[in-house]
Every structure is written in structure tokens, then in C-alpha cells.
Design an enzyme around this catalytic site. Structure first.
Site, PDB file in Angstrom:
ATOM      1  N   ARG A   1     -12.927 -14.207  -0.992  1.00 30.54           N
ATOM      2  CA  ARG A   1     -12.104 -14.807   0.066  1.00 30.54           C
ATOM      3  C   ARG A   1     -12.925 -15.489   1.157  1.00 30.54           C
ATOM      4  NH1 ARG A   1      -7.355 -10.175   0.428  1.00 30.54           N
ATOM      5  NH2 ARG A   1      -6.231 -10.870  -1.443  1.00 30.54           N
TER       6      ARG A   1
ATOM      7  N   SER B   1     -13.213   1.814   3.196  1.00 30.40           N
ATOM      8  CA  SER B   1     -12.253   1.488   2.132  1.00 30.40           C
ATOM      9  C   SER B   1     -11.187   2.572   2.013  1.00 30.40           C
ATOM     10  CB  SER B   1     -12.983   1.339   0.790  1.00 30.40           C
ATOM     11  OG  SER B   1     -12.033   1.348  -0.255  1.00 30.40           O
TER      12      SER B   1
ATOM     13  N   LYS C   1     -12.511  -9.132  -2.896  1.00 29.41           N
ATOM     14  CA  LYS C   1     -11.056  -8.941  -2.975  1.00 29.41           C
ATOM     15  C   LYS C   1     -10.536  -9.636  -4.240  1.00 29.41           C
ATOM     16  CE  LYS C   1     -10.627  -6.401   0.611  1.00 29.41           C
ATOM     17  NZ  LYS C   1     -10.245  -5.001   0.441  1.00 29.41           N
TER      18      LYS C   1
ATOM     19  N   GLN D   1      -9.007   2.576  -0.214  1.00 32.76           N
ATOM     20  CA  GLN D   1      -8.826   2.866  -1.638  1.00 32.76           C
ATOM     21  C   GLN D   1      -9.764   3.979  -2.084  1.00 32.76           C
ATOM     22  OE1 GLN D   1      -9.208  -0.992  -3.497  1.00 32.76           O
ATOM     23  NE2 GLN D   1      -7.106  -1.542  -2.961  1.00 32.76           N
TER      24      GLN D   1
ATOM     25  N   SER E   1       0.830  -1.212   0.000  1.00 34.97           N
ATOM     26  CA  SER E   1       0.000   0.000   0.000  1.00 34.97           C
ATOM     27  C   SER E   1       0.863   1.260   0.000  1.00 34.97           C
ATOM     28  CB  SER E   1      -0.885   0.032   1.256  1.00 34.97           C
ATOM     29  OG  SER E   1      -1.832  -0.982   1.204  1.00 34.97           O
TER      30      SER E   1
ATOM     31  N   GLY F   1      -5.872  -3.780  -7.805  1.00 34.51           N
ATOM     32  CA  GLY F   1      -7.048  -2.980  -7.459  1.00 34.51           C
ATOM     33  C   GLY F   1      -6.651  -1.611  -6.927  1.00 34.51           C
TER      34      GLY F   1
ATOM     35  N   ASP G   1      -7.102  -7.566   5.131  1.00 32.35           N
ATOM     36  CA  ASP G   1      -6.344  -8.516   4.305  1.00 32.35           C
ATOM     37  C   ASP G   1      -5.861  -9.723   5.108  1.00 32.35           C
ATOM     38  OD1 ASP G   1      -6.706  -6.980   2.049  1.00 32.35           O
ATOM     39  OD2 ASP G   1      -4.825  -5.889   2.298  1.00 32.35           O
TER      40      ASP G   1
HETATM   41  C1  S3P Z   1      -5.609  -1.222   0.204  1.00 35.75           C
HETATM   42  C2  S3P Z   1      -6.769  -1.166   0.909  1.00 35.75           C
HETATM   43  C3  S3P Z   1      -7.593  -2.348   1.195  1.00 35.75           C
HETATM   44  C4  S3P Z   1      -6.814  -3.627   1.043  1.00 35.75           C
HETATM   45  C5  S3P Z   1      -5.989  -3.659  -0.211  1.00 35.75           C
HETATM   46  C6  S3P Z   1      -5.027  -2.496  -0.254  1.00 35.75           C
HETATM   47  C7  S3P Z   1      -4.902   0.039  -0.063  1.00 35.75           C
HETATM   48  O1  S3P Z   1      -8.660  -2.380   0.291  1.00 35.75           O
HETATM   49  O2  S3P Z   1      -7.679  -4.736   1.060  1.00 35.75           O
HETATM   50  O3  S3P Z   1      -5.251  -4.868  -0.275  1.00 35.75           O
HETATM   51  O4  S3P Z   1      -3.712  -0.003  -0.412  1.00 35.75           O
HETATM   52  O5  S3P Z   1      -5.519   1.086   0.082  1.00 35.75           O
HETATM   53  P1  S3P Z   1     -10.000  -1.510   0.546  1.00 35.75           P
HETATM   54  O6  S3P Z   1      -9.601  -0.120   0.672  1.00 35.75           O
HETATM   55  O7  S3P Z   1     -10.846  -1.772  -0.649  1.00 35.75           O
HETATM   56  O8  S3P Z   1     -10.585  -2.068   1.794  1.00 35.75           O
END
Ligand code: S3P
Length: 451
Positions: free
Chosen positions: A364, A185, A360, A187, A28, A112, A333
Site C-alpha cells: 500500500r 499486530s 497488506k 492479528q 474485524s 489475512g 487500514d
Molecule cells: C486486523 C488487523 C490489522 C488490519 C486488518 C484487520 C484484524 O492487521 O490491518 O485489516 O482484524 O485483526 P494487523 O493486525 O496485521 O496489523
């Protein structure tokens, strides 16, 4: 050792796990470092940038938009147990609005994070249109969670059927927003905070429960006007950013596999140096401790605005635990690993509030339950998680533990094999390259199979 193509047998550990492993850099934080370096008005040297498929996808996508990067010192190389030299990745920042007209489609592979974060930056570039696409798994993952709020900000972004990749982003005007995220989230939060750099008024994002805050920390370090109050983050439009050189800590989500293995394999004691222990990521440690795990956090210090420490884990008896939604954003995760810990714990382990696991890199919940049953664990799926009836450990056997193309499922299968009575064959083990290409090597190192 090997089975068919992409299948590997992981035999039961003959003794406890011992030694020191330096896990790879945080995925991340590496993504964010590349993106924020790209929009900085200077060249940024990132030490220990994760050299794995997902983060290389981010560098590749940036390159398509005219942001050059190169590896200066060699990638991580291991001389001896626990010894690692960090490579340096140099990103030539082009400034907030300096992306070029893309040379083609931005192929982000399985990542993602790249697909969800980058549109927040692309929407603010001068008058270009960007198309992002990914692999089969990524094309199945919901993108409406960023598309809808970005559209509310006036961004011209389109998705297949309104919710799937490929995404098309046309840069233009961006307006502020006050947005309450329906799911916790990081993200989504990060995409909106990035878009806030380009907006004509502040962007306020409220998360329903705590999720990782690396974007906020790094944007603040780069000089953005960003403030956090409880679960709400406010960012004001930026004129320029300047990210200093930085070092990426080890990924707690990668360390998590060894942590759980050391908890359940009797006679283990391992040390994991330089692990990021940002409190928004340490949910697994809190839960394992509640289960009775012997985990200590030593030599805690700060590096590039992130807390880092050595994590020591010794095996111990575990008891079942109930995990609710309040903590899930801090452990999302790592939650599947609780099926493994739960198999060795006395009583039931009940994980709820985790419906996000279904969207995911694979589903999962379904995949975990199918795989864990195959290796002899008494587990059932619920609407938003799973329940393990523990105490019997893991049998293993000839059935194949399928990765479903998901790196974390592949690593879970390997750990299950080591902790099992008869070994586990993991099918599709090569998926580990997404976040931890040398996972198999490090696992053998800890189990004494490699000197
Ligand atoms: C991540 C946030 C998480 C995590 C992903 C990486 C990130 O997802 O599951 O592996 O780097 O911001 P979400 O924000 O969708 O929960």
C-alpha cells in the site's frame, strides 16, 4: 459510467456530499464473532454479520471443520437512504474442542485475518491436521509472525519456506508463552490469545503500541479469564466459553472513505450512524481533527461490549500533519486515505512508522504513490510511509488508478475520482467485494446520483 471489465469511471462530484449512509458491519469484529461463536458451547445469533467475501471465507473455513452456520433473516437490504434491515447469522457453536476432522483444505481466499487468527483455535482441537490456503495475494503475505510464536508454544505449524501460505496445523499440546510482539499486530495478538485458551499455562502478549482489542473484549464477554494491563494482555486456559447473541457495529474502516470524502469535497455534510468507535480504531478521526476537520461523534453508546456512535462530517479547510509510529496501530487500514486528505491540505502531510502498509492486501505504499501520482498528486514514498506536498487537490484524467486486487485501494480510487477535477477510472473496482460489496451504490447515494 463503465470502462472495460472491472473498470469504472468516478466523475467529479458536482456538489457536496449529503445524506446518511449505514456502512456495513465491522470486518474485524465479524471474523471474531464467527470464530468465538464456533468455540462456544451454544448456538450464537449474530445480528448484522458482515456479508462480504472475507468474512464469508471465515464461515466457509469453519464449515469445513464441522461448524454449521446459516443466514436467518435476509442479508442487509436497503429500502431508502440510510435504512437498513440487519440479517441474522446463526453459528452452531461446537465447544472449545469440537471441530471435526476437516472435510478438505480451508480456503480462506483473500482473508489475512482468517488465516492468521484461525490457527490459534485449530492448534487446540483433538488430534486433527488442518491445511489453510488462500489466493495469490494472501500467499505473498508474511505468516511467520504467527508461525514463530506458535511454534515457541509447542504448536506443530508449518508454512511454505517457513513464512508463507499454505499453512499446516496439527493439533496437539500447547504451552504458555510470554511474548513481546515485534510489530503492533492485532492479528498476531489474537492468534496467541486464542491459543492461550488451550495452553497448559498462561499466555502473556505485549504489543509495542496500541492495536485493536476486539478479541480481548469478546473473549472476556464469552467468559474467558483474560486481563489487560497497559500494553500487556494475559489469558488463562479455558474450560468452556459462552458467547451471548450480539450485534456487530458498522465498520469505521469502511466509514473512513466517506469521512475523508466529506472533509475535502466543499459543501458536504454527511451522517454515518452505528459506526464502531472503539478507541483502538479511531486514529483517523484524531488525525483528521488535527488537520482541521469538522467531525463530531454523537449519541455514543455501547453495543455488545463495543462503543458505537453517529459520526457527522462537514467539509472544512485542512492543513498538513505529521503522523508517527505511536498511532499507526489505531489507524493502519486508513493511513492511505491521508494521501488524499493531504492532497487538499495546506503544506506537507508526512506519514511515518507505517512500514506494515507494505505487507497488506497489496503493497500500500508503492501502489498508493504510483496511483496518486497518476492522478496528479505530488507524493513520494519513504522507507516507512509517504510524504504528500499538498494544496493542489487531485487532477484526475485518463490514467487508470489500479486496485492491485486490494479492496481499500479500489475504494480510495473512487473517492479520489469524486474529489478530482476531471474524474478517475478505477481498474479492478470489483475488489471492493472483500469488505464492502455495495460501496459504489452508497457512494452514489451520498453524491446525489441515486435517489
Ligand atoms: C486486523 C488487523 C490489522 C488490519 C486488518 C484487520 C484484524 O492487521 O490491518 O485489516 O482484524 O485483526 P494487523 O493486525 O496485521 O496489523
Amino acid at each position: 459510467m463503465a470502462g472495460g471489465s472491472g473498470s469504472l469511471l468516478f466523475e467529479p462530484a458536482t456538489s457536496g456530499l449529503h445524506g446518511t449512509v449505514v456502512v456495513p458491519a465491522d470486518k474485524s469484529i465479524s471474523h471474531r464473532a464467527a470464530m468465538i461463536a464456533a468455540i462456544s458451547g451454544r448456538t450464537v445469533r449474530i445480528k448484522n454479520f458482515l456479508q462480504a467475501a472475507d468474512t464469508l471465507s471465515t464461515l466457509h473455513a469453519l464449515r469445513v471443520c464441522g461448524v454449521e452456520s446459516r443466514q436467518e433473516a435476509g442479508p442487509e437490504s436497503r429500502q431508502e437512504a440510510g435504512e437498513q434491515t440487519h440479517g441474522i447469522t446463526v453459528v452452531e457453536g461446537v465447544g472449545l474442542r469440537g471441530f471435526h476432522r476437516p472435510k478438505g483444505m480451508l480456503d480462506v481466499g483473500n482473508s489475512g485475518t482468517t488465516m492468521r487468527l484461525l490457527p490459534g483455535i485449530l492448534c487446540g482441537q483433538d488430534d486433527h491436521t488442518f491445511k489453510l490456503d488462500g489466493d495469490v495475494s494472501l500467499r505473498l503475505r508474511p505468516m511467520d509472525r504467527i508461525v514463530n510464536p506458535l511454534r515457541s508454544m509447542g504448536v506443530d505449524i508449518r508454512a511454505g519456506e517457513g513464512r508463507f501460505a499454505p499453512l499446516v496445523v496439527k493439533a496437539g499440546e500447547v504451552h504458555g508463552i510470554d511474548y513481546e510482539m515485534p510489530v503492533a499486530s492485532a492479528q498476531v495478538k489474537s492468534a496467541l490469545l486464542f491459543a492461550g485458551l488451550y495452553a497448559d499455562s498462561p499466555v502473556r502478549v505485549t504489543e509495542p503500541s496500541v492495536c485493536r482489542d476486539h478479541t480481548e473484549r469478546m473473549l472476556a464477554a464469552a467468559g474467558a479469564d483474560i486481563e489487560k494491563k497497559g500494553l500487556t494482555t494475559v489469558i488463562n486456559p479455558a474450560r468452556d466459553l459462552e458467547l451471548g447473541d450480539l450485534i456487530i457495529p458498522g465498520d469505521i474502516s469502511s466509514a473512513a472513505f466517506f469521512m475523508v470524502a466529506a472533509c475535502v469535497i466543499p459543501g458536504s455534510e454527511i451522517l454515518l450512524p452505528d459506526v464502531g468507535v472503539n478507541p483502538t480504531r479511531t486514529g483517523l478521526i484524531d488525525i483528521l481533527k488535527e488537520m482541521g476537520a469538522d467531525i463530531s461523534i454523537e449519541n455514543e453508546h455501547e453495543a455488545a461490549g463495543e462503543p458505537v456512535a453517529e459520526v457527522r462530517v462537514r467539509s472544512s479547510a485542512l492543513r498538513g500533519v505529521t503522523v508517527g509510529s505511536g498511532i499507526s496501530g489505531r489507524v493502519i487500514d486508513e493511513l492511505p486515505l491521508l494521501a488524499l486528505a493531504g492532497a487538499f491540505a495546506e503544506g506537507d502531510t508526512n506519514v511515518g512508522g507505517a512500514a506494515e502498509l507494505k505487507v497488506k492486501e497489496s503493497d500500500r505504499i508503492a501502489g498508493l504513490v504510483e496511483n496518486m501520482r497518476l492522478v496528479g498528486v505530488d507524493i513520494e514514498a519513504t522507507d516507512d510511509g509517504f510524504i504528500v506536498h499538498g494544496g493542489a487537490g487531485i487532477e484526475g484524467g485518463i490514467a487508470r488508478f489500479r486496485s492491485f486486487g486490494d479492496h481499500r485501494m479500489a475504494m480510495l480510487g473512487a473517492i479520489a475520482g469524486l474529489a478530482s477535477r476531471s474524474g478517475v477510472v478505477v481498474q479492478g473496482f470489483e475488489s471492493v467485494s472483500v469488505s464492502y460489496p455495495l460501496f459504489g451504490v452508497d457512494l452514489r447515494l451520498l453524491s446525489g446520483g441515486l435517489q
